[in-house]
Design an enzyme around this catalytic site. Structure first.
Site, PDB file in Angstrom:
ATOM      1  N   HIS A 117       0.884  -1.154   0.000  1.00 42.74           N
ATOM      2  CA  HIS A 117       0.000   0.000   0.000  1.00 42.74           C
ATOM      3  C   HIS A 117       0.927   1.209   0.000  1.00 42.74           C
ATOM      4  CE1 HIS A 117      -2.970  -2.888   1.855  1.00 42.74           C
ATOM      5  NE2 HIS A 117      -3.547  -2.470   0.735  1.00 42.74           N
ATOM      6  N   ASP A 128       2.370   1.774   3.294  1.00 40.61           N
ATOM      7  CA  ASP A 128       3.329   0.760   3.771  1.00 40.61           C
ATOM      8  C   ASP A 128       4.727   1.230   3.385  1.00 40.61           C
ATOM      9  OD1 ASP A 128       1.404  -1.188   4.631  1.00 40.61           O
ATOM     10  OD2 ASP A 128       1.179  -1.890   2.558  1.00 40.61           O
TER      11      ASP A 128
END
Ligand code: XLS
Ligand code: MG
Length: 344
Positions: free
Chosen positions: A49, A52
């Site tokens: 993501h 992340d």
């Protein structure tokens, strides 16, 4: 014909075990420590993501975001890992409560699009052209909350803005019929492929099929894969398993229905999946009951089950299958497959 298989997963697949009814039960594993685990358990690709990769991105300037993502690329290189894709996380921020691209508030829609462009910057800095869109909150709890035609148009416009922003990116749409919403606007892979036709570059829109998401739509994942393969649109997968129509379980691949898993492996292998660089992604969650020191087994087990099913699929006689198809003896074919799965 045969596929080429290398495996990826996202850092969220190593998880503390919180669920809507209870808190974390395992210690947090630091992001760098997670990266160190990848190769050990047989994985070469990392799914991200956007946050992340760059955790505080909403508080950073575009150039700071690119710089931080560039530093992460170095870390990945040091581990010998490749970024498979980056996906905008459009479901945690207060501006995405009513959805991202389909929010009824124009300021919130603008946020979602801006955030998606930053996701593209991160992907480029990490050396991948793949963007995944899991359209988590693009739907409604009640039908009257949004106009479904406008909603689809707005998703298409957002995707168009992303395509125009960068001429190289490929967008993979990950469909899911429900959860967190009552209904989403892009529930199946047919919807995802159709959505691409509303843009000026459908050749840059493909899809990612998650087994559990197909099952939640009461569809067979291998048939969904076949549909996407026929359109040359199967650019990634999220293999896992799901025990019926309930919340998204992300169980270990093959752990509920081995034959359903076998058919996914088989269709991927038969249609040369991976030969153009596609990854076998897993999106699996460890059971909440797992203790800290064994909280990655769901990943290595999923991969091992995939490889064992691949071996079985390749050992099956195509001649026998063709003969039984010609004879229309599907009872015998059924038994042949069952015996193969039982190792007989
Ligand atoms: C959640 C989704 C998510 C995507 C990436 O169900 O599967 O993990 O794969 O945004
Ligand atoms: Mg997924």
């Amino acid at each position: 014909m045969a596929g080429t298989f290398r495996f990826s997963f996202g850092p969220w697949n190593i998880h503390e075990g919180a669920d809507p009814f209870g808190p974390e039960v395992r210690k947090t594993i630091d992001f760098n420590a997670k990266l160190a685990l990848y190769k050990e358990i047989g994985f070469d690709g990392v799914q991200f993501h956007d946050d992340d990769a760059v955790p505080n991105m909403d508080r950073m300037s575009p150039s700071q975001i690119i710089k931080e993502a560039g530093e992460l690329k170095q870390v990945l290189d040091n581990h010998g890992l490749t970024a498979e894709f980056v996906a905008p996380r459009l479901w945690m921020d207060s501006r995405t409560i009513d959805g991202g691209y389909t929010s009824n508030d124009p300021a919130c829609r603008r946020y979602a699009i801006e955030r998606s462009l930053r996701t593209i910057d991160i992907a480029k800095a990490l050396g991948t052209r793949n963007i995944v869109l899991w359209l988590a909150r693009e739907g409604t709890y009640i039908r009257e909350a949004k106009d479904s035609a406008w909603a689809v148009e707005r998703i298409a416009e957002a995707i168009q803005t992303m395509l125009d922003y960068d001429a190289e990116i490929h967008i993979m749409i990950e469909s899911k019929p429900n959860e967190p919403m009552d209904h989403t606007y892009i529930p199946t892979i047919g919807h995802a492929i159709g959505l691409g036709l509303l843009t000026t570059a459908p050749q840059r829109i493909g899809c990612l099929i998650e087994s559990a998401h197909a099952i939640l739509a009461n569809l067979d994942p291998s048939d969904e894969m076949g549909y996407a393969l026929a359109h040359k649109k199967l650019w990634s997968v999220h293999l896992n398993d799901q025990n019926g129509l309930k919340f998204d379980q992300d169980k270990t691949f093959g752990s509920v229905d081995l034959r359903r898993a076998f058919n996914q492996v088989r269709i991927l292998d038969k249609h040369n999946f991976g030969n153009n660089g596609e990854w076998v992604g897993l999106d699996v969650k460890a059971m909440r009951t797992q203790k800290d020191n064994v909280a990655c087994k769901h990943l290595s087990n999923s991969r091992n089950i995939f490889l064992k099913l691949l071996e079985i699929s390749r050992s099956i006689s195509n001649e026998m299958i063709n003969q039984l198809r010609n004879e229309r003896d599907y009872e015998e074919l059924d038994l042949y497959i069952m015996n193969s799965l039982l190792g007989r």
